[in-house]
Design an enzyme around this catalytic site. Structure first.
Site, short mmCIF file in Angstrom:
data_model
loop_
_atom_site.label_atom_id
_atom_site.label_comp_id
_atom_site.label_asym_id
_atom_site.label_seq_id
_atom_site.Cartn_x
_atom_site.Cartn_y
_atom_site.Cartn_z
N GLY A 1 6.54 -3.41 -6.34
CA GLY A 1 6.50 -3.74 -4.93
C GLY A 1 5.29 -4.58 -4.58
O GLY A 1 4.76 -5.32 -5.41
N SER A 2 4.83 -4.40 -3.33
CA SER A 2 3.86 -5.33 -2.75
C SER A 2 2.52 -5.42 -3.48
O SER A 2 1.76 -6.35 -3.21
CB SER A 2 3.60 -4.94 -1.30
OG SER A 2 4.80 -4.85 -0.62
#
Lengths: 135, 571
Positions: free
Chosen positions: B278-279
């Site tokens: 993810g981020s």
């Protein structure tokens, strides 16, 4: 000839006795070596067990629980961490009340032992006052 | 006679009966003498034979003790401060020679009295077998050994054996691994260094600091419980030396009972598990773009509309629906802005950058359990777009931590290691980004904790900087909306980074306290904050007092609105 025979006899007997004594001593030493080796192993085992136990008793979880329960310890926050320099700076105004003259004279006549004593008292005093307060 | 004697004393002649009597006496004496001397000679020969030639035939001790016997078992494993993590204790193991057993049934009966938990039938069967050696029971306690000895069964004997002990129990279990009953390492460093440990060259000093390890496991465990996660992973890495100071994969196991470890507990989430992160990957995308010079800190991208490509729509989780500067894209974790940033660098550049950071192959570390990343076979535009914000490329948490270390330490990638380095000088590394880019990234990461999505990771005085990450888990062909990998990766102190900390929760669920959110900023960031607050003083870091001054050093200018309008107008 008789004398030489006698000498040989004496020599022979003393060699036999000597050999006997030495053999006995070797046996004794061997026994000792074996007991010592056995003892070394027992002791090594014991230290190993003690080390493991020490590590077991020092489990962080256990130490944490104990220090919280018995010593009332808590996690320190950023404010509680102080360097020696900061401590000295804080100590100065308190120690500096009435010891102005003393400090000056200390500067004029360099007596290292006394000067060191002063500084020691300087950084000790806040801790001492805190201790007194808490009492 | 008298005359003869006087003249010649030698020639006495005795005649008649007297003579025969004396002759007989002499002969008898001769025979007896010969017999005696023969006997003495025999004894003498035998004495020489026994004392010189047969000195070995009879041992003087029932059981000899030699120096070699002292070194049984595997070498110890300690942490970086010498705390014992794994050791071998000598115990006695009971074996039998069934051929010498007189009455197997009775022997088995007697044994079952002193060792109540054994299976009498099985023991009896073993004792009836036609072998010369059978194990009856391994690792007896001294008390049991004494009891068995007292039974006086002649065929039984003891073998000194080492037993592996882990005094700290489940702490750092995935790092250490475990051994089987014959002391063969089956996982962790026990397996990786099996030969070295078995030959006892020297004790193994790990880079792990058990205090940090404890704090990490405790905080992760607490978060796991609080958010009903199915697992958690955590890492602390020294950014300058590459040493792994703590590595934790939960749930753990107790290596003291290798038989009782369930299969799923052995899984090391930090090295073997690969996840779409993810981020947190935006750290790499942003660093890459800044280093390539395709964008500056003052620049930015329009993040008003979601990006549509093929059948996908890329939108922002914390959508601002306007032009965003690079610091804002990072701070609010804008997917749209990050995708545009990556596309400007290009597909080949993106791929090469991640491959330089080691994201394409298993991490080199002293563990056998390392997972190979799942990367796309053909790297197309859509791959660059999704990987820029951490989807479509699955790596292990260790990959991520090693990569982030390289970004914050001045731009040099160093392979992580579990072994304590003897010297303080950092090993050779590979330069990934320039020092200036690294300094910029430190500021950006600090900004996230100061003002952005990672504010819960703040630890007063220790200048934490980091990035949140939340990814939906892949299930089948799509993504599972409710199964999240929530993570937070941080470095501290941000003015001169020393450690990178990662906390990752597997399938955390939101609670009332987090308003139902289970994102990295809500569930993983507080773990990192708590860990840093607790371990920083232990690891010898001083909190920075003058927060204002330090904030200024790391402060970053977020471009103003007027700036933005000018930009948008220009586009």
């Amino acid at each position: 000839m008789r004398r030489s025979t006698f000498l040989w006899c004496v020599l022979g007997i003393s060699v036999v006795i000597g050999l006997f004594v030495i053999k006995h001593r070797v046996q004794e030493l061997e026994d000792r070596l074996h007991t010592l080796n056995a003892e070394i192993i027992t002791d090594q085992d014991a230290t190993q067990v003690l080390q493991a136990e020490w590590s077991y008793l020092n489990q962080p979880t256990r130490l944490e629980a104990l220090s919280k329960r018995l010593l009332g310890m808590e996690l320190p926050d950023a404010e509680q961490t102080v360097t020696m320099e900061e401590l000295l700076r804080k100590a100065e105004p308190e120690a500096g009340v009435g010891t102005d003259v003393a400090q000056k004279t200390a500067k004029l006549t360099p007596r290292p032992s006394k000067a060191r004593q002063k500084t020691q008292e300087g950084w000790l005093s806040p801790i001492l006052t805190k201790l007194r307060k808490s009492q | 006679m008298i005359v003869g004697r006087r003249n010649n004393p030698e020639s006495i002649r005795i005649e008649g009966d007297h003579k025969t009597a004396i002759e007989t006496g002499r002969n008898r004496l001769m025979v007896a003498g010969a017999l005696f001397s023969a006997a003495f000679l025999l004894i003498g020969v035998r004495v020489i034979d026994v004392s010189i030639f047969r000195s070995d035939s009879e041992p003087r001790y029932t059981r000899g003790v030699t120096k070699h016997e002292k070194n049984v078992g595997r070498a110890d494993i300690t942490d970086r401060n010498g705390v014992l993590l794994a050791t071998s204790l000598n115990t006695a193991s009971l074996y039998a020679n069934p051929r010498l057993v007189l009455d197997p049934e009775q022997a088995a009966m007697k044994l079952s009295i002193v060792l109540p938990d054994i299976d009498v039938k099985a023991i009896e069967k073993k004792l009836r077998s036609d072998r010369g050696f059978v194990w009856l029971r391994r690792h007896l306690t001294p008390r049991q050994q004494y009891a068995v000895n007292r039974l006086g069964i002649p065929a039984l004997n003891f073998q000194r054996e080492a037993r592996r002990m882990y005094p700290l129990g489940p702490l750092a279990s995935h790092v250490l691994g475990y051994t089987d009953i014959d002391n063969r390492g089956l996982s962790g460093v026990e397996r990786y260094f099996d030969k070295e440990l078995r030959t006892r060259q020297r004790n193994l000093s790990l880079a792990i600091d058990i205090r940090a390890q404890h704090v990490l496991e405790q905080e992760l465990g607490a978060a796991m419980k609080k958010f009903f996660a199915i697992g958690a992973a955590g890492l602390i890495m020294d950014v300058n030396t590459g040493e792994i100071v703590a590595m934790s994969s939960l749930p753990g196991f107790d290596p003291n009972h290798p038989g009782a470890i369930a299969e799923e507990l052995r899984f090391n989430r930090t090295t073997l598990g690969v996840y779409e992160m993810g981020s947190t990957f935006k750290i790499f995308t942003t660093a890459m773009a800044l280093d390539a010079g395709t964008v500056t800190l003052g620049g930015g991208y329009d993040a008003t509309n979601p990006i549509r490509i093929a059948r996908f729509v890329i939108r922002d989780y914390h959508a601002k629906k306007r032009w965003l500067s690079v610091p804002e894209i990072f701070m609010y974790s804008s997917n749209i802005g990050t995708v545009k940033m990556a596309l400007d660098v290009g597909i080949a550049g993106h791929r090469k950058f991640l491959s330089d950071l080691g994201m394409m192959k298993p991490v080199l570390i002293e563990l056998s359990e390392t997972g190979a990343p799942l990367s796309p076979n053909r790297w197309r535009e859509i791959n660059t777009m999704t990987i820029s914000f951490g989807h479509g490329l699955a790596v292990s948490p260790l990959h991520l931590v090693a990569g982030v270390s390289a970004i914050v330490n001045g731009g040099i990638y160093r392979s992580p290691t579990l072994i304590k380095r003897d010297t303080n000088t950092p090993g050779p590394g590979k330069r990934i980004i320039s020092l200036e880019t690294s300094l910029k990234m430190r500021r950006l990461m600090r900004l996230v904790v100061d003002k952005g999505t990672g504010q819960k990771a703040a630890a007063p005085g220790f200048l934490v900087g980091g990035k949140t990450g939340t990814a939906e888990k892949v299930s089948g062909r799509g993504y599972h909306r409710k199964a999240l990998i929530s993570s937070f990766v941080a470095a501290f102190p941000m003015n001169k980074p020393r450690y990178v900390v990662l906390a990752m929760l597997d399938e955390a669920k939101g609670t009332e306290e987090t308003f139902g959110y289970a994102t990295g900023g809500w569930v993983a960031a507080p773990v990192v904050g708590a860990v840093v607050r607790r371990i920083a003083p232990v690891l010898g870091l001083r909190p920075v007092k003058a927060d204002e001054a330090s904030r200024e050093i790391l402060a970053i200018e977020v471009p103003k609105k007027s700036d933005r309008e000018r930009r948008v107008a220009a586009h």
